[in-house]
Design a protein around this motif. Structure first.
Motif, PDB file in Angstrom:
ATOM      1  N   ALA A 289       0.832  -1.187   0.000  1.00  0.00           N
ATOM      2  CA  ALA A 289       0.000   0.000   0.000  1.00  0.00           C
ATOM      3  C   ALA A 289       0.874   1.247   0.000  1.00  0.00           C
ATOM      4  O   ALA A 289       0.582   2.229  -0.689  1.00  0.00           O
ATOM      5  CB  ALA A 289      -0.926  -0.001   1.213  1.00  0.00           C
ATOM      6  N   ALA A 290       1.991   1.178   0.755  1.00  0.00           N
ATOM      7  CA  ALA A 290       2.863   2.359   0.840  1.00  0.00           C
ATOM      8  C   ALA A 290       3.479   2.677  -0.510  1.00  0.00           C
ATOM      9  O   ALA A 290       3.523   3.834  -0.940  1.00  0.00           O
ATOM     10  CB  ALA A 290       3.951   2.117   1.881  1.00  0.00           C
ATOM     11  N   THR A 291       3.954   1.610  -1.192  1.00  0.00           N
ATOM     12  CA  THR A 291       4.548   1.842  -2.509  1.00  0.00           C
ATOM     13  C   THR A 291       3.517   2.419  -3.462  1.00  0.00           C
ATOM     14  O   THR A 291       3.802   3.351  -4.214  1.00  0.00           O
ATOM     15  CB  THR A 291       5.073   0.519  -3.103  1.00  0.00           C
ATOM     16  OG1 THR A 291       5.635  -0.241  -2.053  1.00  0.00           O
ATOM     17  CG2 THR A 291       6.079   0.783  -4.189  1.00  0.00           C
ATOM     18  N   GLN A 292       2.318   1.838  -3.417  1.00  0.00           N
ATOM     19  CA  GLN A 292       1.253   2.343  -4.291  1.00  0.00           C
ATOM     20  C   GLN A 292       0.993   3.815  -4.035  1.00  0.00           C
ATOM     21  O   GLN A 292       0.866   4.614  -4.953  1.00  0.00           O
ATOM     22  CB  GLN A 292      -0.042   1.568  -4.040  1.00  0.00           C
ATOM     23  CG  GLN A 292      -0.024   0.182  -4.646  1.00  0.00           C
ATOM     24  CD  GLN A 292      -1.423  -0.362  -4.821  1.00  0.00           C
ATOM     25  OE1 GLN A 292      -2.369   0.419  -4.992  1.00  0.00           O
ATOM     26  NE2 GLN A 292      -1.558  -1.661  -4.789  1.00  0.00           N
ATOM     27  N   TYR A 293       0.940   4.142  -2.755  1.00  0.00           N
ATOM     28  CA  TYR A 293       0.658   5.529  -2.415  1.00  0.00           C
ATOM     29  C   TYR A 293       1.781   6.444  -2.899  1.00  0.00           C
ATOM     30  O   TYR A 293       1.550   7.521  -3.442  1.00  0.00           O
ATOM     31  CB  TYR A 293       0.480   5.689  -0.903  1.00  0.00           C
ATOM     32  CG  TYR A 293       0.069   7.079  -0.521  1.00  0.00           C
ATOM     33  CD1 TYR A 293      -1.239   7.537  -0.779  1.00  0.00           C
ATOM     34  CD2 TYR A 293       0.975   7.974   0.051  1.00  0.00           C
ATOM     35  CE1 TYR A 293      -1.606   8.818  -0.480  1.00  0.00           C
ATOM     36  CE2 TYR A 293       0.602   9.272   0.360  1.00  0.00           C
ATOM     37  CZ  TYR A 293      -0.689   9.685   0.092  1.00  0.00           C
ATOM     38  OH  TYR A 293      -1.063  10.971   0.382  1.00  0.00           O
ATOM     39  N   TYR A 294       3.009   5.943  -2.750  1.00  0.00           N
ATOM     40  CA  TYR A 294       4.173   6.718  -3.186  1.00  0.00           C
ATOM     41  C   TYR A 294       4.105   6.992  -4.688  1.00  0.00           C
ATOM     42  O   TYR A 294       4.234   8.137  -5.138  1.00  0.00           O
ATOM     43  CB  TYR A 294       5.454   5.944  -2.829  1.00  0.00           C
ATOM     44  CG  TYR A 294       6.723   6.595  -3.310  1.00  0.00           C
ATOM     45  CD1 TYR A 294       7.185   7.763  -2.712  1.00  0.00           C
ATOM     46  CD2 TYR A 294       7.458   6.030  -4.345  1.00  0.00           C
ATOM     47  CE1 TYR A 294       8.354   8.356  -3.145  1.00  0.00           C
ATOM     48  CE2 TYR A 294       8.625   6.621  -4.783  1.00  0.00           C
ATOM     49  CZ  TYR A 294       9.079   7.792  -4.185  1.00  0.00           C
ATOM     50  OH  TYR A 294      10.227   8.366  -4.626  1.00  0.00           O
ATOM     51  N   ILE A 295       3.838   5.932  -5.431  1.00  0.00           N
ATOM     52  CA  ILE A 295       3.790   6.097  -6.891  1.00  0.00           C
ATOM     53  C   ILE A 295       2.659   7.041  -7.273  1.00  0.00           C
ATOM     54  O   ILE A 295       2.828   7.950  -8.099  1.00  0.00           O
ATOM     55  CB  ILE A 295       3.622   4.724  -7.579  1.00  0.00           C
ATOM     56  CG1 ILE A 295       4.888   3.891  -7.343  1.00  0.00           C
ATOM     57  CG2 ILE A 295       3.384   4.906  -9.085  1.00  0.00           C
ATOM     58  CD1 ILE A 295       4.792   2.481  -7.845  1.00  0.00           C
ATOM     59  N   ALA A 296       1.500   6.853  -6.633  1.00  0.00           N
ATOM     60  CA  ALA A 296       0.365   7.719  -6.946  1.00  0.00           C
ATOM     61  C   ALA A 296       0.726   9.178  -6.685  1.00  0.00           C
ATOM     62  O   ALA A 296       0.433  10.062  -7.496  1.00  0.00           O
ATOM     63  CB  ALA A 296      -0.846   7.314  -6.108  1.00  0.00           C
TER      64      ALA A 296
END
Lengths: 267, 335, 243, 295
Positions: free
Chosen positions: B3-10
């Motif tokens: 989830a953290a990576t996804q949020y970072y990319i977003a």
């Protein structure tokens, strides 16, 4: 239009052949009377010369006709309608197109684009049209491109069509500027020393070009200091000195006129 | 992906989109038309505040913890549209004053001053937009959709930003690669000549001032909705300089170049600094970002003033050569 | 024409000049005798001013050499020319408009020893009594003629050996033209300054000059002693572009 | 009335600080034509030079003198190392504005990276309070006003009566004619940068004393007010800059007393924008009307 304007209008239409009628034009800078009550007419279809010693006020007159300088007094009628005091772009809409003393191109636009900016404002220049009527202006631009291409051929600039105008020589820039003015199909073309800064080889080319414009029936007002050129091209010739018109007539007459000789020798 | 990576990319994608939209707005003014707008960030702020006020609802309903003007709770596209309208209108007012009345050298100074004045006003008139604390809890349109996971909502907003960026990009191409764009570049190159050819330079400047202002506002609105907060510290006048750097590095007048410049300068530098082995002191990192931005501007102005992807030269010769023959044929056949 | 002939005075040896690499003046050679006035006359755009401006660094020097007092002065930085004794008065922007008349003169004497400046200012105010009454007036507020006299006086502050005057009567009334051309300039040359005068008012210029050079299209068409120029018709034909 | 008079008193102090810097800013601009937005950074840097010396035990006024010299040197160095090469490189006026912003950003944040985001202050007692009618000024404020009066008069006298001062004015109005008089233009331009830096140094220390705490970006934040004063007076005119500083200083303090202290800058800028709309060349300028600043 004022009553005075109407009166002038009838006056002009009686004469019938003057495209531009300037009356009582004046411009003062501080105490200096750059132009001091100038009146003359440019007959339709003529190549009229405007000459005179330095500081006679020729460029100021040209600037006022083109709208770049606001006159203090006087009227400027184009085809009987007043254009005095119009901003330059509005004067251009009326068909008054000028060139500048120092060749004035768009340096980081290509030669072809310089010419295309000479096309009178068309539909593709609106914000919405540029976005939503692309087909329409593409079609129009195609026609303009053909016209521009013909002009480039005539100016011998075709191989430079995609060069930036800033990369050309002084004389070629002058040709681009002239071509751009010709693209507009002006009703009155104002040329301000079109040979200035042009190499000796290109001077006859430009002279020839201006001569052709006359043959094609374009009305031109030419400011030029090379009087040989004026003699070969212009009729009539208006001589100015110290902000006033000395005489108007054929070059040979002007030259023989003692006042003109005096003006040139005495300043 | 966690989830953290996804949020970072977003987050990165949203920041890129927002900055690209803003940089295009400035490029239309500065790169294409040659208008120097040192108050640019003000219009981004105007958009952010407007979007917030059009979606937060009345200030009184918040229990008095923040104070601001108006206050509506409008559904999705309206806050964004409202932001663009306000950004454009504010540009029109400031443009009418500065572009028409003042000489170009004073224009730059006055814009700078206006930008600072605006920050001071926003900080000190608390009733306007909650003073220096700024507005918070700004609704994110994607998050108002119920029945979705937080991540889906996030990606929805990313999708919105990307879509808007693409639309703006298409519009930019439409404007710049058209006879209209040619007039704009003409104004940049030689104002007297453009006027002598029958186009009003003032009108063209005012138009790009307004369009650029609306784009700045759109970028501000998206940013505020994504972060959920907006305060005067976000739009101090040096922030305008970041957009100038993006345009200079990318290539003045070049749409794709400026997009790359915006991604590199406004997002890339920040990210690069995060990975440098200099610790995590936030002041040091921020300072370093600014220093790199400044150096990058100097280096590009010296070595490559045309930018990474220079403005494309419009070529017509081949088109005319082939098209010419064809048209001639048609014409002769027609007559 | 050799360098030694001219003594202190300026000598132009096949000078070419122009702007942006484009040659306007071609291969001009002439000399000005000490204490003499030479004038260059010619129609508009003949390149007269360009020739002067090439020496003062405002136009491009494209070829040839200029000598003054036996030393070559072509292509030296323009702020060193006055040290070699060459002063000039440009056609426009000829005074410091926001400075007073006295300050203009003092700045003209920038290179003089500090103690000598005030005395030299007084000397020049004696020479130009018109200026003496307006020493604290701002130069931008002077009339055209007063301004031109100030410009000439400013150039004379360091007592140059040669003076270049670029159309000093442009824009002046006939009375002021008379004052400048017939009165002041001959007096200066009598004091030993070599003067090169570029003028459009050919007749008046020739009347005060010792030597006349007619320039057309960037070349010297004719060089005569002033008293030999009597055929005004011929001159008029040159000016009016007849071949 | 008492409120008004004491506000005017504060206004005079603010005006004094503004005047020192505004004269420096406008002098350099009129001679060199570079719109130097890094002026605030020179103020800050020299302010920090004074800070280090002050905390090493030096009297604040001695430290201010040192800051003046270092300000002059920094200013000169920026011009020689960055601005002059860029101008030779062919950058136009507006390109140069971007260059000066870049320099400001690099300097401010470079300093910030070195000293951190904290607040600094000099160790200098404000001194005894003096009372004049209704306004009270500390000894320190009086000295600052005194220095401002002294420096602005000194600059004015130097420009008016010295040989090099006249050369500087001549160069600003007509560079080519100044060369014709034999003025070594490079040297005079360098001097203008130096003097402007000296004034930035003194102005910076005076400002930091007055507001008592400062950071690495305080100078740049204050620069806009300085520009406002210079533009108001008519950019290019040192005398105008002093008058502009007085107007801005007094208007802001009086406005703050009666209205809202937070909004005092808004008032100053409001005056500026109103003036520019009516009189774009500024209130007192002769020069700006005579000389096209942009090319």
């Amino acid at each position: 239009m004022s009553e005075q304007g109407d009166a002038l209008l009838t006056h002009v239409s009686e004469q019938g052949d003057a495209l531009l009628a300037v009356d009582g034009l004046a411009k003062h800078y501080g105490g200096v009377r750059a132009v001091d009550g100038v009146s003359f007419e440019v007959p339709r279809g003529s190549l009229t010369g405007l000459i005179g010693p330095n500081g006679a006020g020729k460029t100021t007159v040209l600037g006022m006709v083109a709208g770049a300088i606001k006159p203090d007094h006087g009227s400027i009628l184009l085809d009987g309608r007043s254009i005095a005091g119009l901003p330059p772009y509005r004067a251009a809409h009326r068909g008054v197109i000028r060139t500048f003393q120092a060749a004035s191109v768009f340096p980081r636009l290509t030669v072809m684009e310089n010419l295309l900016l000479g096309v009178p404002p068309w539909s593709g220049e609106g914000i919405s049209a540029s976005l939503f009527l692309r087909r329409k202006w593409h079609r129009e631009e195609r026609a303009q491109l053909m016209h521009a291409r013909e002009l480039l051929d005539r100016l011998d600039l075709t191989q430079h069509a995609d060069s930036f105008a800033g990369e050309l020589s002084g004389g070629q820039k002058r040709l681009v500027e002239l071509g751009r003015a010709m693209m507009t199909k002006p009703s009155l073309l104002l040329l301000d020393e079109p040979m200035a800064g042009v190499s000796r080889t290109l001077v006859p080319v430009i002279e020839g070009l201006i001569g052709e414009l006359r043959e094609e029936g374009m009305t031109v007002l030419l400011v030029e200091h090379e009087l040989g050129v004026v003699e070969r091209l212009c009729s009539p010739v208006i001589v100015m000195a110290q902000g006033r018109v000395l005489i108007q007539g054929e070059m040979a007459e002007c030259r023989a006129h003692p006042e003109v000789r005096r003006a040139y020798l005495v300043g | 992906m966690s989830a953290a990576t996804q949020y970072y990319i977003a987050t990165i994608v949203v920041y890129i989109c927002v900055n690209v939209i803003g940089a295009w707005g400035l490029d239309l003014q500065f790169g294409v038309t040659g208008v120097l707008n040192f108050a640019f960030i003000l219009f981004q702020a105007a958009g952010a505040y407007t979007a917030a006020m059009l979606s937060l609802g009345p200030a009184s309903a918040s229990g008095g913890f923040q104070h601001y003007l108006v206050g509506f709770k409008l559904p999705f596209p309206l806050p964004l549209i409202g932001a663009m309208l306000v950004g454009g209108a504010l540009s029109a007012v400031i443009g009418l004053i500065t572009l028409r009345r003042l000489r170009s050298d004073y224009q730059a100074m006055v814009m700078l001053v206006i930008s600072v004045v605006a920050t001071v006003v926003a900080e000190s008139v608390v009733g306007l937009a909650n003073g220096s604390a700024g507005l918070s809890l700004i609704p994110n349109p994607a998050k108002s959709l119920t029945g979705l996971t937080l991540q889906t909502q996030n990606w929805l907003f990313v999708g919105l930003c990307v879509a808007l960026m693409l639309i703006v990009g298409v519009l930019m191409y439409g404007l710049v690669y058209s006879p209209y764009g040619r007039v704009l570049r003409g104004v940049r190159e030689n104002e007297a000549a453009v006027e002598a050819m029958g186009r009003s330079a003032t009108r063209a400047r005012l138009q790009v001032f307004i369009i650029g202002g609306a784009l700045a506002a759109l970028s501000g609105a998206l940013l505020a909705q994504f972060i959920g907060a907006w305060a005067p510290s976000e739009w101090l006048y040096p922030e305008t300089f970041v957009f100038f750097t993006a345009v200079i590095v990318g290539g003045r007048g070049s749409i794709s170049g400026v997009a790359i410049g915006a991604a590199l300068v406004a997002v890339g530098i920040q990210q690069a600094v995060q990975y440098m082995p200099i610790g995590s002191d936030p002041t040091l990192l921020a300072a370093l970002e600014w220093i790199i931005t400044g150096l990058l501007t100097l280096i590009f102005l010296w070595l490559r003033p045309q930018g990474l992807l220079p403005e494309r030269r419009r070529r017509y010769l081949r088109r005319v050569k082939t098209g010419f023959a064809a048209t001639k044929l048609q014409e002769s056949a027609g007559t | 024409m050799s360098v030694s002939d001219a003594g202190e005075a300026p000598v132009f040896d096949s000078v070419s000049a122009g702007y942006g690499g484009h040659e306007v003046v071609h291969d001009v050679s002439l000399a000005v005798g000490q204490g003499q006035i030479a004038c260059i006359v010619g129609p508009n755009g003949a390149g007269k001013s360009t020739l002067l401006r090439a020496i003062t660094g405002d136009a491009q020097f494209l070829g040839g050499r200029v000598w003054l007092g036996g030393e070559e002065i072509s292509r030296i930085p323009s702020n060193r020319l006055i040290k070699r004794g060459l002063a000039w008065v440009p056609q426009v922007d000829d005074v410091f408009t926001t400075l007073t008349v006295r300050e203009n003169l003092e700045l003209g004497g920038f290179l003089l020893p500090r103690k000598g400046v005030a005395a030299r200012v007084d000397e020049l105010l004696d020479t130009f009594p018109l200026l003496a009454g307006m020493t604290s007036r701002v130069a931008g507020r002077l009339s055209g003629g007063e301004r031109k006299l100030l410009a000439i006086a400013r150039a004379l502050m360091p007592a140059p050996s040669a003076l270049l005057l670029d159309e000093p009567t442009a824009g002046l009334s006939p009375e002021m033209t008379g004052l400048v051309l017939q009165n002041q300039i001959p007096r200066l040359s009598a004091s030993g300054v070599a003067i090169l005068l570029v003028e459009q008012r050919a007749l008046e210029a020739i009347a005060v000059s010792s030597r006349v050079h007619v320039m057309v299209s960037g070349v010297i068409r004719a060089s005569r002693e002033a008293h030999e120029v009597t055929d005004w018709d011929e001159l008029a034909r040159v000016f009016l572009g007849e071949q | 009335m008492a409120v008004f008079i004491s506000a005017v008193g504060f206004g005079v102090v603010t005006a004094a600080i503004l005047a020192i810097s505004a004269v420096g800013f406008t002098l350099q601009f009129s001679v060199t034509n570079v719109f130097n937005l890094a002026f605030g950074s020179v103020m800050t840097l020299s302010g920090f030079v004074a800070y280090w010396l002050n905390h090493a035990g030096l009297n604040i006024w001695v430290a201010m003198a040192a800051a003046a010299v270092s300000g002059g040197l920094i200013s000169l160095a920026i011009n020689e190392a960055i601005y002059t090469p860029f101008i030779r490189h062919g950058l136009n006026l507006f390109g140069m504005v971007i260059v000066t912003i870049s320099v400001a950003v690099i300097f401010d944040h470079g300093l910030q990276a070195a000293v951190g985001p904290t607040f600094f202050s000099y160790t200098a007692p404000a001194g005894k309070a003096f009372r004049f009618a209704d306004f009270v000024l500390t000894r320190q404020e009086l000295i600052i006003v005194g220095i401002a009066v002294l420096l602005t008069i000194l600059v004015q006298v130097a420009l008016q009566y010295t040989r090099v001062g006249k050369a500087m004015r001549g160069l600003a109005i007509n560079a080519s004619l100044a060369r014709a008089c034999g003025v070594p233009t490079r040297g005079v331009i360098a001097l203008a940068w130096f003097v402007s830096g000296v004034l930035a140094g003194v102005g910076g220390v005076a400002l930091f004393l007055d507001i008592s705490t400062f950071t690495a970006t305080t100078g740049s934040e204050f620069l806009i007010v300085i520009i406002a004063a210079a533009v108001l007076g008519g950019i290019g005119s040192p005398r105008g800059a002093v008058l502009g500083a007085l107007v801005v200083g007094i208007v802001t303090e009086v406005g703050a007393a009666y209205w809202n202290a937070e909004l005092k800058d808004v008032l100053a800028f409001g005056v500026l924008i109103a003036v520019l709309l009516v009189r774009p060349q500024g209130l007192f300028s002769r020069l700006a009307t005579e000389r096209a600043i942009a090319r």
